[in-house]
Design a protein around this motif. Structure first.
Motif, short mmCIF file in Angstrom:
data_model
loop_
_atom_site.label_atom_id
_atom_site.label_comp_id
_atom_site.label_asym_id
_atom_site.label_seq_id
_atom_site.Cartn_x
_atom_site.Cartn_y
_atom_site.Cartn_z
N SER A 77 0.83 -1.20 0.00
CA SER A 77 0.00 0.00 0.00
C SER A 77 0.86 1.25 0.00
CB SER A 77 -0.90 0.03 1.25
OG SER A 77 -1.66 -1.14 1.37
N LEU A 78 0.31 2.33 -0.54
CA LEU A 78 0.92 3.65 -0.50
C LEU A 78 2.30 3.69 -1.17
CD1 LEU A 78 -0.11 4.74 3.11
CD2 LEU A 78 -1.16 5.38 0.94
N GLY A 79 2.38 3.05 -2.31
CA GLY A 79 3.61 3.07 -3.09
C GLY A 79 3.92 1.69 -3.64
N ALA A 80 4.32 1.62 -4.90
CA ALA A 80 4.69 0.35 -5.53
C ALA A 80 6.21 0.28 -5.63
CB ALA A 80 4.06 0.23 -6.91
N ARG A 81 6.80 -0.78 -5.11
CA ARG A 81 8.25 -0.92 -5.10
C ARG A 81 8.65 -2.26 -5.71
NH1 ARG A 81 10.18 2.08 -0.37
NH2 ARG A 81 12.06 0.80 -0.29
N VAL A 82 9.55 -2.22 -6.67
CA VAL A 82 10.02 -3.42 -7.35
C VAL A 82 10.62 -4.40 -6.37
CG1 VAL A 82 11.69 -4.31 -9.02
CG2 VAL A 82 10.40 -2.23 -9.54
N GLU A 83 11.44 -3.91 -5.43
CA GLU A 83 12.15 -4.81 -4.53
C GLU A 83 11.22 -5.58 -3.59
OE1 GLU A 83 12.73 -0.60 -2.74
OE2 GLU A 83 12.42 -1.54 -4.70
N ILE A 109 -6.14 3.21 -6.31
CA ILE A 109 -7.41 3.93 -6.32
C ILE A 109 -7.78 4.44 -7.71
CG2 ILE A 109 -7.25 4.60 -3.89
CD1 ILE A 109 -6.39 7.41 -4.89
N ASN A 110 -6.91 4.23 -8.70
CA ASN A 110 -7.26 4.63 -10.06
C ASN A 110 -6.47 3.80 -11.07
OD1 ASN A 110 -4.67 5.91 -10.54
ND2 ASN A 110 -5.42 7.69 -9.39
N LEU A 165 -4.08 -6.83 -8.40
CA LEU A 165 -4.46 -5.49 -7.99
C LEU A 165 -5.66 -5.53 -7.05
CD1 LEU A 165 -4.30 -3.87 -11.54
CD2 LEU A 165 -2.62 -3.55 -9.70
N ILE A 166 -5.68 -4.59 -6.11
CA ILE A 166 -6.82 -4.40 -5.22
C ILE A 166 -7.40 -3.02 -5.54
CG2 ILE A 166 -7.61 -4.24 -2.85
CD1 ILE A 166 -5.02 -5.89 -2.13
N ALA A 167 -8.55 -2.99 -6.17
CA ALA A 167 -9.18 -1.74 -6.55
C ALA A 167 -9.97 -1.20 -5.36
CB ALA A 167 -10.11 -1.97 -7.75
N VAL A 168 -9.45 -0.13 -4.79
CA VAL A 168 -10.09 0.48 -3.61
C VAL A 168 -11.00 1.59 -4.10
CG1 VAL A 168 -9.73 1.53 -1.36
CG2 VAL A 168 -8.04 -0.08 -2.26
N ALA A 169 -12.29 1.31 -4.12
CA ALA A 169 -13.27 2.22 -4.71
C ALA A 169 -13.96 3.07 -3.65
CB ALA A 169 -14.30 1.42 -5.51
N ALA A 170 -14.83 3.94 -4.12
CA ALA A 170 -15.60 4.81 -3.21
C ALA A 170 -16.38 3.96 -2.22
CB ALA A 170 -16.54 5.69 -4.02
N GLY A 171 -16.42 4.41 -0.98
CA GLY A 171 -17.17 3.70 0.05
C GLY A 171 -16.36 2.75 0.89
N PRO A 190 -11.89 7.68 -4.69
CA PRO A 190 -13.11 8.44 -4.97
C PRO A 190 -13.96 7.87 -6.09
CG PRO A 190 -11.26 9.46 -6.09
CD PRO A 190 -10.71 8.26 -5.36
N GLN A 191 -13.48 6.84 -6.80
CA GLN A 191 -14.16 6.40 -8.01
C GLN A 191 -15.19 5.30 -7.75
OE1 GLN A 191 -11.21 5.31 -10.93
NE2 GLN A 191 -10.46 7.41 -11.16
N SER A 192 -16.21 5.30 -8.59
CA SER A 192 -17.22 4.25 -8.56
C SER A 192 -16.56 2.91 -8.87
CB SER A 192 -18.29 4.52 -9.61
OG SER A 192 -19.01 3.35 -9.92
#
Length: 322
Positions: A111-117, A134-135, A150-156, A163-165
């Motif tokens: 979370s909060l950043g993608a790191r190759v290592e 989130i997008n 991927l984990i798509a973290v959507a609105a709600g 923020p996205q639907s």
């Protein structure tokens, strides 16, 4: 196609890692019930000079799940996951990566950043790496850096929600990505789990309902507030961590603030150097997603999974078939 490690779950659900709330008890209960259990590595804390708590937690989880599997060969536990906060202020990241690699953690959530290592460390010990986004732009970057899913973290969603639907987010990602895709955002029933799959996700990512479970490391008042609240009680604010997140309005009022008149904070204020994303003064401000209207009682995690499974099976049976 899902990787083998995610193919034999009781229902297509991953219990999301929740700050403070998720610990060994909840993870073990979720896995025994047949869904992926997870926790943030930063939840495992120790005082200076003490053995690494993350090492202790991982040993406990592996041993208890192994005992369960030996006693229940026809009903083995689901795998578990560890969440790494990949943010420049997380001074523990390198140490925690080494510990997870040594324990051969099967599922890594970043979370909060993608790191190759980090992705390479997961792969090197036989695991898979899932990154929350989130997008669509962040989704592409994560895959380019080696994330398997991927984990798509959507609105709600609870916590740092996007923020996205979910309809828009899943649609855009599925235009180019055919790998493992999870959906987060107000999923609190088995019917919603099925809806996530119909939309194009492989699995549902569920957090807030598990706050109101016996095994969760949450204040009893927090659990009760989850049960007593609904979607209208959720407020979106960046004040508490520097990143937009969803919180329980009653907890904000209890802290002496007006949930309708909150200041904003910049992402530069986010700091994980002390394993905390907010000042102690805000420790009683509680996060939750918009799906909590389906939660009415504090129950064992296994009972919650039972409910989700029954609802999921009923929803599938009710779908018209030609």
């Amino acid at each position: 196609m899902l990787p083998p490690i995610l193919q034999k779950l009781r229902i297509p659900v991953v219990g999301s890692p929740m700050f403070i709330v998720s610990g060994p008890e909840l993870v073990i209960a979720q896995c025994k019930a047949g869904i992926v259990g997870s926790f943030p590595a930063l939840n495992a804390r120790e005082r200076d000079g003490e053995p690494a708590m993350l090492d202790i937690w991982l040993t406990r989880i592996a041993e208890e799940l192994d005992r369960h599997n030996q006693a229940n060969p026809d009903r083995p536990a689901a795998p578990f996951a560890v969440n790494q906060i990949v943010h420049r202020s997380n001074a523990r990241l390198d140490r925690d990566i080494e510990i997870c690699h040594r324990h051969k953690v099967p599922i890594w959530i970043t979370s909060l950043g993608a790191r190759v290592e980090v992705n390479e460390a997961a792969h090197d010990c036989g695991g898979i790496a899932l990154h929350d986004i989130i997008n669509n732009a962040f989704a592409r970057k994560a895959v380019e850096k080696g994330a398997d899913g991927l984990i798509a973290v959507a609105a709600g969603a609870g916590g740092h929600a996007g923020p996205q639907s979910p309809f828009a987010l899943i649609q855009e990602i599925r235009d180019w990505f055919d790998g493992p895709l999870l959906l987060s955002g107000a999923i609190a029933t088995g019917r919603a789990v099925l809806a996530a799959q119909v939309m194009g996700a492989d699995l549902a990512y569920i957090g807030s309902p598990f706050i109101a479970t016996v095994e969760a490391h949450a204040d009893p008042a927090y659990k009760r507030m989850i049960c007593d609240s609904g979607a209208m009680d959720i407020v979106t604010s960046s004040l508490f961590t520097g990143v937009s997140g969803n919180y329980l309005a009653p907890s904000i009022r209890a802290a002496g603030m007006d949930p309708d008149r909150l200041d904003r904070a910049d992402a530069e204020t986010m700091n994980f150097s002390d394993a905390s994303a907010k000042p102690k003064a805000w420790s009683q401000i509680w996060g939750a997603g918009q799906g909590i209207g389906a939660v009415r009682d504090v129950v064992p995690a296994g009972a919650l999974v039972d409910r989700l499974a029954a609802e999921y099976d009923a929803a599938r049976a009710a779908v018209p078939r030609d």
